[in-house]
Motif scaffolding. Structure first.
Motif, PDB file in Angstrom:
ATOM      1  N   ARG A  29       2.824  11.273   3.746  1.00 41.16           N
ATOM      2  CA  ARG A  29       1.441  11.704   3.575  1.00 41.16           C
ATOM      3  C   ARG A  29       1.466  13.166   3.136  1.00 41.16           C
ATOM      4  O   ARG A  29       2.365  13.931   3.533  1.00 41.16           O
ATOM      5  CB  ARG A  29       0.634  11.570   4.863  1.00 41.16           C
ATOM      6  N   PHE A  30       0.451  13.568   2.350  1.00 40.07           N
ATOM      7  CA  PHE A  30       0.439  14.916   1.790  1.00 40.07           C
ATOM      8  C   PHE A  30      -1.001  15.366   1.630  1.00 40.07           C
ATOM      9  O   PHE A  30      -1.889  14.566   1.314  1.00 40.07           O
ATOM     10  CB  PHE A  30       1.142  14.919   0.430  1.00 40.07           C
ATOM     11  N   ALA A  31      -1.255  16.668   1.852  1.00 40.41           N
ATOM     12  CA  ALA A  31      -2.596  17.225   1.674  1.00 40.41           C
ATOM     13  C   ALA A  31      -2.477  18.719   1.413  1.00 40.41           C
ATOM     14  O   ALA A  31      -1.498  19.364   1.816  1.00 40.41           O
ATOM     15  CB  ALA A  31      -3.462  16.975   2.912  1.00 40.41           C
ATOM     16  N   VAL A  32      -3.497  19.285   0.742  1.00 37.70           N
ATOM     17  CA  VAL A  32      -3.521  20.722   0.456  1.00 37.70           C
ATOM     18  C   VAL A  32      -4.941  21.255   0.570  1.00 37.70           C
ATOM     19  O   VAL A  32      -5.914  20.519   0.462  1.00 37.70           O
ATOM     20  CB  VAL A  32      -2.993  21.042  -0.976  1.00 37.70           C
ATOM     21  N   ALA A  33      -5.036  22.558   0.781  1.00 37.48           N
ATOM     22  CA  ALA A  33      -6.290  23.315   0.657  1.00 37.48           C
ATOM     23  C   ALA A  33      -5.909  24.788   0.587  1.00 37.48           C
ATOM     24  O   ALA A  33      -5.027  25.250   1.324  1.00 37.48           O
ATOM     25  CB  ALA A  33      -7.233  23.062   1.829  1.00 37.48           C
ATOM     26  N   LYS A  34      -6.579  25.509  -0.315  1.00 36.47           N
ATOM     27  CA  LYS A  34      -6.264  26.923  -0.523  1.00 36.47           C
ATOM     28  C   LYS A  34      -4.767  27.066  -0.787  1.00 36.47           C
ATOM     29  O   LYS A  34      -4.220  26.418  -1.653  1.00 36.47           O
ATOM     30  CB  LYS A  34      -6.730  27.764   0.665  1.00 36.47           C
ATOM     31  N   GLN A  35      -4.078  27.918  -0.021  1.00 42.42           N
ATOM     32  CA  GLN A  35      -2.649  28.162  -0.228  1.00 42.42           C
ATOM     33  C   GLN A  35      -1.789  27.509   0.853  1.00 42.42           C
ATOM     34  O   GLN A  35      -0.695  27.986   1.168  1.00 42.42           O
ATOM     35  CB  GLN A  35      -2.371  29.671  -0.261  1.00 42.42           C
ATOM     36  N   THR A  36      -2.271  26.381   1.381  1.00 44.92           N
ATOM     37  CA  THR A  36      -1.555  25.683   2.445  1.00 44.92           C
ATOM     38  C   THR A  36      -1.427  24.206   2.101  1.00 44.92           C
ATOM     39  O   THR A  36      -2.367  23.602   1.574  1.00 44.92           O
ATOM     40  CB  THR A  36      -2.294  25.822   3.789  1.00 44.92           C
ATOM     41  N   ALA A  37      -0.268  23.636   2.395  1.00 42.91           N
ATOM     42  CA  ALA A  37      -0.051  22.201   2.232  1.00 42.91           C
ATOM     43  C   ALA A  37       0.602  21.652   3.489  1.00 42.91           C
ATOM     44  O   ALA A  37       1.234  22.389   4.252  1.00 42.91           O
ATOM     45  CB  ALA A  37       0.835  21.918   1.017  1.00 42.91           C
ATOM     46  N   VAL A  38       0.443  20.344   3.705  1.00 46.51           N
ATOM     47  CA  VAL A  38       1.118  19.681   4.820  1.00 46.51           C
ATOM     48  C   VAL A  38       1.759  18.406   4.301  1.00 46.51           C
ATOM     49  O   VAL A  38       1.176  17.683   3.489  1.00 46.51           O
ATOM     50  CB  VAL A  38       0.157  19.378   5.988  1.00 46.51           C
ATOM     51  N   CYS A  39       2.967  18.162   4.750  1.00 45.60           N
ATOM     52  CA  CYS A  39       3.755  16.985   4.389  1.00 45.60           C
ATOM     53  C   CYS A  39       4.162  16.272   5.676  1.00 45.60           C
ATOM     54  O   CYS A  39       4.760  16.892   6.563  1.00 45.60           O
ATOM     55  CB  CYS A  39       4.992  17.434   3.606  1.00 45.60           C
ATOM     56  N   LEU A  40       3.817  14.995   5.789  1.00 43.35           N
ATOM     57  CA  LEU A  40       4.304  14.177   6.900  1.00 43.35           C
ATOM     58  C   LEU A  40       5.435  13.311   6.384  1.00 43.35           C
ATOM     59  O   LEU A  40       5.272  12.596   5.385  1.00 43.35           O
ATOM     60  CB  LEU A  40       3.194  13.281   7.461  1.00 43.35           C
ATOM     61  N   ALA A  41       6.584  13.363   7.042  1.00 44.80           N
ATOM     62  CA  ALA A  41       7.764  12.630   6.576  1.00 44.80           C
ATOM     63  C   ALA A  41       8.478  11.992   7.760  1.00 44.80           C
ATOM     64  O   ALA A  41       8.859  12.677   8.713  1.00 44.80           O
ATOM     65  CB  ALA A  41       8.717  13.567   5.841  1.00 44.80           C
ATOM     66  N   VAL A  42       8.665  10.691   7.701  1.00 41.06           N
ATOM     67  CA  VAL A  42       9.398   9.977   8.748  1.00 41.06           C
ATOM     68  C   VAL A  42      10.868  10.352   8.695  1.00 41.06           C
ATOM     69  O   VAL A  42      11.475  10.364   7.622  1.00 41.06           O
ATOM     70  CB  VAL A  42       9.237   8.451   8.585  1.00 41.06           C
ATOM     71  N   GLU A  43      11.439  10.667   9.838  1.00 37.90           N
ATOM     72  CA  GLU A  43      12.869  10.932   9.900  1.00 37.90           C
ATOM     73  C   GLU A  43      13.619   9.611   9.740  1.00 37.90           C
ATOM     74  O   GLU A  43      13.375   8.663  10.494  1.00 37.90           O
ATOM     75  CB  GLU A  43      13.241  11.595  11.224  1.00 37.90           C
ATOM     76  N   PRO A  44      14.528   9.497   8.766  1.00 38.75           N
ATOM     77  CA  PRO A  44      15.232   8.233   8.523  1.00 38.75           C
ATOM     78  C   PRO A  44      16.031   7.785   9.742  1.00 38.75           C
ATOM     79  O   PRO A  44      16.644   8.591  10.443  1.00 38.75           O
ATOM     80  CB  PRO A  44      16.164   8.565   7.351  1.00 38.75           C
ATOM     81  N   GLY A  45      15.979   6.480   9.997  1.00 37.32           N
ATOM     82  CA  GLY A  45      16.827   5.885  11.028  1.00 37.32           C
ATOM     83  C   GLY A  45      16.375   6.085  12.452  1.00 37.32           C
ATOM     84  O   GLY A  45      17.107   5.726  13.373  1.00 37.32           O
ATOM     85  N   THR A  46      15.200   6.653  12.667  1.00 38.25           N
ATOM     86  CA  THR A  46      14.731   6.870  14.031  1.00 38.25           C
ATOM     87  C   THR A  46      13.942   5.661  14.522  1.00 38.25           C
ATOM     88  O   THR A  46      13.111   5.113  13.816  1.00 38.25           O
ATOM     89  CB  THR A  46      13.849   8.126  14.129  1.00 38.25           C
ATOM     90  N   LEU A  47      14.199   5.232  15.759  1.00 39.51           N
ATOM     91  CA  LEU A  47      13.497   4.121  16.369  1.00 39.51           C
ATOM     92  C   LEU A  47      13.408   4.362  17.874  1.00 39.51           C
ATOM     93  O   LEU A  47      14.445   4.430  18.548  1.00 39.51           O
ATOM     94  CB  LEU A  47      14.223   2.807  16.090  1.00 39.51           C
ATOM     95  N   PRO A  48      12.190   4.551  18.405  1.00 40.11           N
ATOM     96  CA  PRO A  48      10.896   4.592  17.728  1.00 40.11           C
ATOM     97  C   PRO A  48      10.839   5.714  16.681  1.00 40.11           C
ATOM     98  O   PRO A  48      11.619   6.658  16.729  1.00 40.11           O
ATOM     99  CB  PRO A  48       9.895   4.862  18.845  1.00 40.11           C
ATOM    100  N   ALA A  49       9.901   5.556  15.756  1.00 38.66           N
ATOM    101  CA  ALA A  49       9.819   6.483  14.629  1.00 38.66           C
ATOM    102  C   ALA A  49       9.507   7.904  15.083  1.00 38.66           C
ATOM    103  O   ALA A  49       8.781   8.122  16.048  1.00 38.66           O
ATOM    104  CB  ALA A  49       8.749   6.011  13.656  1.00 38.66           C
ATOM    105  N   VAL A  50      10.070   8.854  14.361  1.00 33.05           N
ATOM    106  CA  VAL A  50       9.768  10.275  14.548  1.00 33.05           C
ATOM    107  C   VAL A  50       9.310  10.829  13.210  1.00 33.05           C
ATOM    108  O   VAL A  50       9.931  10.582  12.178  1.00 33.05           O
ATOM    109  CB  VAL A  50      10.993  11.052  15.059  1.00 33.05           C
TER     110      VAL A  50
END
Length: 314
Positions: free
Chosen positions: A76-97
């Motif tokens: 997932r990705f989003a931006v506003a002004k000079q800021t962005a956020v990225c959500l990224a699942v860590e590979p191989g984690t269970l339960p997911a992180v």
């Protein structure tokens, strides 16, 4: 500690589909395409390239142009002004992180947090000072489906962090409301960084909540509003209205009159819409980013294929 609300609850179909999408869509191997250096310069449409998971950009006035594709991979990705956020699942984690990565105008990492769960929503407040997210988790006793959510917020200016938000002092029909199954999602802030709107889900119903961030309280305005998105002028809410189980109609609500306008997109849209400007709404559907007029006129227009999580730079 100052709290803010953001959580997601929904039907079994919604939750299962979101989890399946995130896990299946995230690439497991490196892509061979050289990475472009992107910034949050004005006039861009940024999005998640579904095939590679990388963040890409095209000119907003020429979305059919060949995209510049960065090396940054997000779910997932989003931006506003000079800021962005990225959500990224860590590979191989269970339960997911999930890694919550806060980025500056050059997409350099400013801050990272790791939270349990699978990405669902990500947004940045219009002033660029608040980053917030929602992840799906399992194990809450009240969640009959086996799914629940955790939501958090990061204050860019102060570094304050709330990893999970479960409570909001809220009134429904003029009375304080509490229930073990309460969830909130689809947070959207006004330009002042204080007034916000959200969905409250409980007992099989959803409500549009108007909230005060500083006082951490809110009130229900009406039923059947999910994933609200406040227009740049602060007068309207784009949202998805539930028609039946797993089916939503993209609509716009005038906050002054409470008049509701169904948009020209008649297919089911399970996304938190994004305002390109005061006249146009963007959304992800079928691994593409689409645009539709905000006044109910016209017709849907495909902007970019192989794309999700649209973001627009001013």
């Amino acid at each position: 500690m100052k709290k803010i609300l953001l959580a997601i609850a929904g039907t079994v179909v919604l939750v299962a589909a979101a989890v399946a999408y995130t896990v299946s869509a995230r690439p497991d191997t490196a892509d061979a395409v050289p990475a472009a250096k992107l910034t949050l310069g004005p006039g861009q449409l940024l999005y998640r390239n579904v095939s590679t998971g990388r963040i890409a950009a095209v000119p907003l006035n020429d979305p059919k142009a060949s995209p510049a594709i960065s090396g940054l991979k997000c779910d997932r990705f989003a931006v506003a002004k000079q800021t962005a956020v990225c959500l990224a699942v860590e590979p191989g984690t269970l339960p997911a992180v999930t890694d919550v990565i806060v980025l500056d105008e050059y997409l350099h990492v400013r801050h990272t947090e790791s939270v349990s769960g699978t990405p669902s929503r990500a947004r940045v407040s219009p002033d660029g000072m608040l980053v917030y997210w929602t992840v799906f988790v399992t194990g809450d006793s009240y969640a009959a489906t086996g799914f629940s959510t955790r939501a958090g917020i990061y204050e860019v200016g102060t570094g304050a962090l709330v990893k999970t938000v479960e409570e909001l002092a809220v009134q429904v029909d003029g009375s304080p409301y509490t229930a073990p199954d309460v969830n909130y999602w689809g947070l959207t802030f006004a330009a002042d960084g204080n007034r916000f709107y959200s969905t409250l889900g409980t007992q099989g119903k959803t409500y549009l909540i108007e909230g005060d961030y500083a006082k951490y309280r809110g009130k229900a305005l009406r039923e059947n509003v999910e994933c609200p998105s406040l227009s740049p002028d602060g007068t309207r809410i784009a949202f998805k209205k539930k028609i039946s189980d797993g089916v939503w109609r993209l609509s716009v609500l005038d906050l002054a009159t409470m008049k509701e306008i169904p948009l020209a997109e008649t297919r089911s849209v399970d996304d938190q819409a994004l305002w390109q400007d005061d006249h146009t709404v963007l959304y992800g559907l079928g691994n593409a980013v689409w645009a539709v007029p905000a006044d109910g006129s016209g017709a849907p227009r495909k902007l970019v294929d192989d794309a999700s999580s649209p973001a627009v730079t001013g």
